[in-house]
Each structure stands twice: as C-alpha cells, then as structure tokens.
Motif scaffolding. Structure first.
Motif, PDB file in Angstrom:
ATOM      1  N   UNK A  43       0.734  -1.166  -0.134  1.00 30.37           N
ATOM      2  CA  UNK A  43       0.138   0.164   0.014  1.00 30.37           C
ATOM      3  C   UNK A  43       0.804   1.400  -0.052  1.00 30.37           C
ATOM      4  N   UNK A  44       1.896   1.354   0.778  1.00 29.18           N
ATOM      5  CA  UNK A  44       2.481   2.767   0.919  1.00 29.18           C
ATOM      6  C   UNK A  44       3.890   2.553  -0.035  1.00 29.18           C
ATOM      7  N   UNK A  45       4.046   1.559  -0.740  1.00 26.69           N
ATOM      8  CA  UNK A  45       5.236   1.530  -1.851  1.00 26.69           C
ATOM      9  C   UNK A  45       4.955   2.064  -3.077  1.00 26.69           C
ATOM     10  N   UNK A  46       6.096   2.608  -3.577  1.00 22.40           N
ATOM     11  CA  UNK A  46       6.049   2.969  -5.198  1.00 22.40           C
ATOM     12  C   UNK A  46       5.709   1.845  -6.036  1.00 22.40           C
ATOM     13  N   UNK A  47       5.452   1.697  -6.973  1.00 22.95           N
ATOM     14  CA  UNK A  47       5.318   0.672  -7.969  1.00 22.95           C
ATOM     15  C   UNK A  47       6.371  -0.356  -8.064  1.00 22.95           C
ATOM     16  N   UNK A  48       7.629   0.706  -8.176  1.00 22.48           N
ATOM     17  CA  UNK A  48       8.770  -0.262  -8.186  1.00 22.48           C
ATOM     18  C   UNK A  48       9.368  -0.923  -6.803  1.00 22.48           C
ATOM     19  N   UNK A  49       9.065  -0.440  -5.566  1.00 24.91           N
ATOM     20  CA  UNK A  49       9.182  -1.042  -4.336  1.00 24.91           C
ATOM     21  C   UNK A  49       8.375  -1.960  -4.156  1.00 24.91           C
ATOM     22  N   UNK A  50       7.059  -2.039  -4.643  1.00 22.54           N
ATOM     23  CA  UNK A  50       6.046  -2.970  -4.467  1.00 22.54           C
ATOM     24  C   UNK A  50       6.621  -4.442  -5.294  1.00 22.54           C
ATOM     25  N   UNK A  51       7.296  -4.303  -6.446  1.00 24.42           N
ATOM     26  CA  UNK A  51       7.588  -5.442  -6.798  1.00 24.42           C
ATOM     27  C   UNK A  51       8.671  -6.108  -6.215  1.00 24.42           C
ATOM     28  N   UNK A  52       9.385  -5.589  -5.405  1.00 23.71           N
ATOM     29  CA  UNK A  52      10.372  -5.997  -4.813  1.00 23.71           C
ATOM     30  C   UNK A  52      10.000  -6.575  -3.329  1.00 23.71           C
ATOM     31  N   UNK A  53       8.819  -6.492  -2.889  1.00 21.19           N
ATOM     32  CA  UNK A  53       8.006  -7.362  -1.668  1.00 21.19           C
ATOM     33  C   UNK A  53       8.294  -8.779  -1.821  1.00 21.19           C
ATOM     34  N   UNK A  54       8.983  -9.399  -0.941  1.00 21.73           N
ATOM     35  CA  UNK A  54       9.168 -10.945  -0.937  1.00 21.73           C
ATOM     36  C   UNK A  54       7.774 -11.386  -0.408  1.00 21.73           C
ATOM     37  N   UNK A  55       7.073 -12.250  -1.301  1.00 20.78           N
ATOM     38  CA  UNK A  55       6.022 -12.919  -1.013  1.00 20.78           C
ATOM     39  C   UNK A  55       6.281 -14.198   0.064  1.00 20.78           C
ATOM     40  N   UNK A  56       7.528 -14.643   0.195  1.00 20.65           N
ATOM     41  CA  UNK A  56       7.622 -15.817   0.724  1.00 20.65           C
ATOM     42  C   UNK A  56       8.065 -15.391   2.296  1.00 20.65           C
ATOM     43  N   UNK A  57       8.403 -14.170   2.393  1.00 24.85           N
ATOM     44  CA  UNK A  57       9.031 -13.735   3.855  1.00 24.85           C
ATOM     45  C   UNK A  57       8.249 -12.437   4.487  1.00 24.85           C
ATOM     46  N   UNK A  58       8.248 -12.302   5.925  1.00 29.99           N
ATOM     47  CA  UNK A  58       7.800 -11.046   6.523  1.00 29.99           C
ATOM     48  C   UNK A  58       8.786 -10.637   7.418  1.00 29.99           C
ATOM     49  N   UNK A  59       9.262  -9.692   7.432  1.00 30.16           N
ATOM     50  CA  UNK A  59      10.336  -9.339   8.271  1.00 30.16           C
ATOM     51  C   UNK A  59      11.434 -10.443   8.579  1.00 30.16           C
ATOM     52  N   UNK A  60      11.899 -10.997   7.740  1.00 31.71           N
ATOM     53  CA  UNK A  60      12.541 -12.003   7.731  1.00 31.71           C
ATOM     54  C   UNK A  60      12.189 -13.375   8.243  1.00 31.71           C
ATOM     55  N   UNK A  61      10.996 -13.362   8.409  1.00 30.29           N
ATOM     56  CA  UNK A  61      10.312 -14.971   8.914  1.00 30.29           C
ATOM     57  C   UNK A  61       9.770 -15.400   7.500  1.00 30.29           C
ATOM     58  N   UNK A  62      10.074 -16.777   7.301  1.00 31.06           N
ATOM     59  CA  UNK A  62       9.421 -17.566   6.511  1.00 31.06           C
ATOM     60  C   UNK A  62       7.918 -17.780   6.486  1.00 31.06           C
ATOM     61  N   UNK A  63       7.048 -17.551   5.354  1.00 31.97           N
ATOM     62  CA  UNK A  63       5.557 -17.602   5.277  1.00 31.97           C
ATOM     63  C   UNK A  63       5.320 -19.050   4.512  1.00 31.97           C
ATOM     64  N   UNK A  64       4.622 -19.820   5.296  1.00 31.00           N
ATOM     65  CA  UNK A  64       3.941 -20.916   4.408  1.00 31.00           C
ATOM     66  C   UNK A  64       2.457 -20.723   4.545  1.00 31.00           C
ATOM     67  N   UNK A  65       1.763 -20.966   3.173  1.00 27.68           N
ATOM     68  CA  UNK A  65       0.336 -20.761   3.013  1.00 27.68           C
ATOM     69  C   UNK A  65      -0.244 -22.140   3.081  1.00 27.68           C
ATOM     70  N   UNK A  66      -0.995 -22.332   3.905  1.00 24.19           N
ATOM     71  CA  UNK A  66      -1.791 -23.424   4.313  1.00 24.19           C
ATOM     72  C   UNK A  66      -3.357 -23.284   4.935  1.00 24.19           C
ATOM     73  N   UNK A  67      -4.287 -23.443   3.694  1.00 21.37           N
ATOM     74  CA  UNK A  67      -5.729 -23.172   4.371  1.00 21.37           C
ATOM     75  C   UNK A  67      -6.168 -24.234   5.405  1.00 21.37           C
ATOM     76  N   UNK A  68      -5.672 -25.073   5.650  1.00 16.11           N
ATOM     77  CA  UNK A  68      -6.050 -25.991   6.910  1.00 16.11           C
ATOM     78  C   UNK A  68      -5.651 -25.587   8.183  1.00 16.11           C
ATOM     79  N   UNK A  69      -4.817 -24.608   8.193  1.00 14.53           N
ATOM     80  CA  UNK A  69      -4.161 -24.314   9.692  1.00 14.53           C
ATOM     81  C   UNK A  69      -3.820 -22.826   9.493  1.00 14.53           C
ATOM     82  N   UNK A  70      -4.752 -21.842   9.337  1.00 13.90           N
ATOM     83  CA  UNK A  70      -4.444 -20.382   8.951  1.00 13.90           C
ATOM     84  C   UNK A  70      -4.153 -19.774  10.464  1.00 13.90           C
ATOM     85  N   UNK A  71      -3.278 -18.652  10.237  1.00 16.41           N
ATOM     86  CA  UNK A  71      -3.080 -17.707  11.041  1.00 16.41           C
ATOM     87  C   UNK A  71      -2.434 -18.208  12.715  1.00 16.41           C
TER      88      UNK A  71
END
Length: 85
Positions: A43-71
C-alpha cells in the motif's frame, strides 16, 4: 475487516520479547490472509518498491500458506501461537 499486518507485527514483537530476540520458525497463513498481507505491505510502496516485496517472507520470517491451519506463528520452540487478526 481484520488487519493481518498489525496482528503479525504484534505477534512477532511478542515472540522476540519472550524468546531473547530469536526468530520464530515460520508464519502459517491462509491464502486469503496472505493476499491481505501482501496488499497491505504494498500500500505505501512505489510501484517499483512493490515489485520487490518478497511474498515468501515477512520481516525475515518464512511464510507458509496452508488453508487447513491458518493464522499461526510457529515459535522458535515449535509452539503454534494463533495470530489474532
């Protein structure tokens, strides 16, 4: 509407405080939570910065997507901690 960004940030801060600044193992999010997080991160990023957001990490922590055990943050010791979003 819940704010997954704030909820995760709060959970990470509490984890670091409780575990001597050690990183948790990972975040486990549903597909919709992950989409909301990505939207909020860009939301607060420029278009160029937004393309650099890593969808697999947040603040250095790995993200796993699992609809069976969310949140959940999986603590350094393996304990799941619900993310209240």
């Amino acid at each position: 509407m819940s704010n997954i960004y704030d909820a995760i940030t709060k959970a990470l801060s509490a984890h670091w405080k409780a575990h001597d600044n050690k990183y948790p193992q990972k975040l486990v999010l549903s597909t919709s939570q992950h989409a909301d997080l990505m939207r909020r991160r860009k939301m607060t990023k420029t278009e160029t910065e937004a393309t650099q957001v890593d969808p697999a990490r947040f603040m250095g922590v790995a993200i796993e997507i699992n609809d069976a055990a969310p949140g959940a943050l999986i603590a350094v010791d393996g304990t799941p901690v619900a993310i209240d979003a």
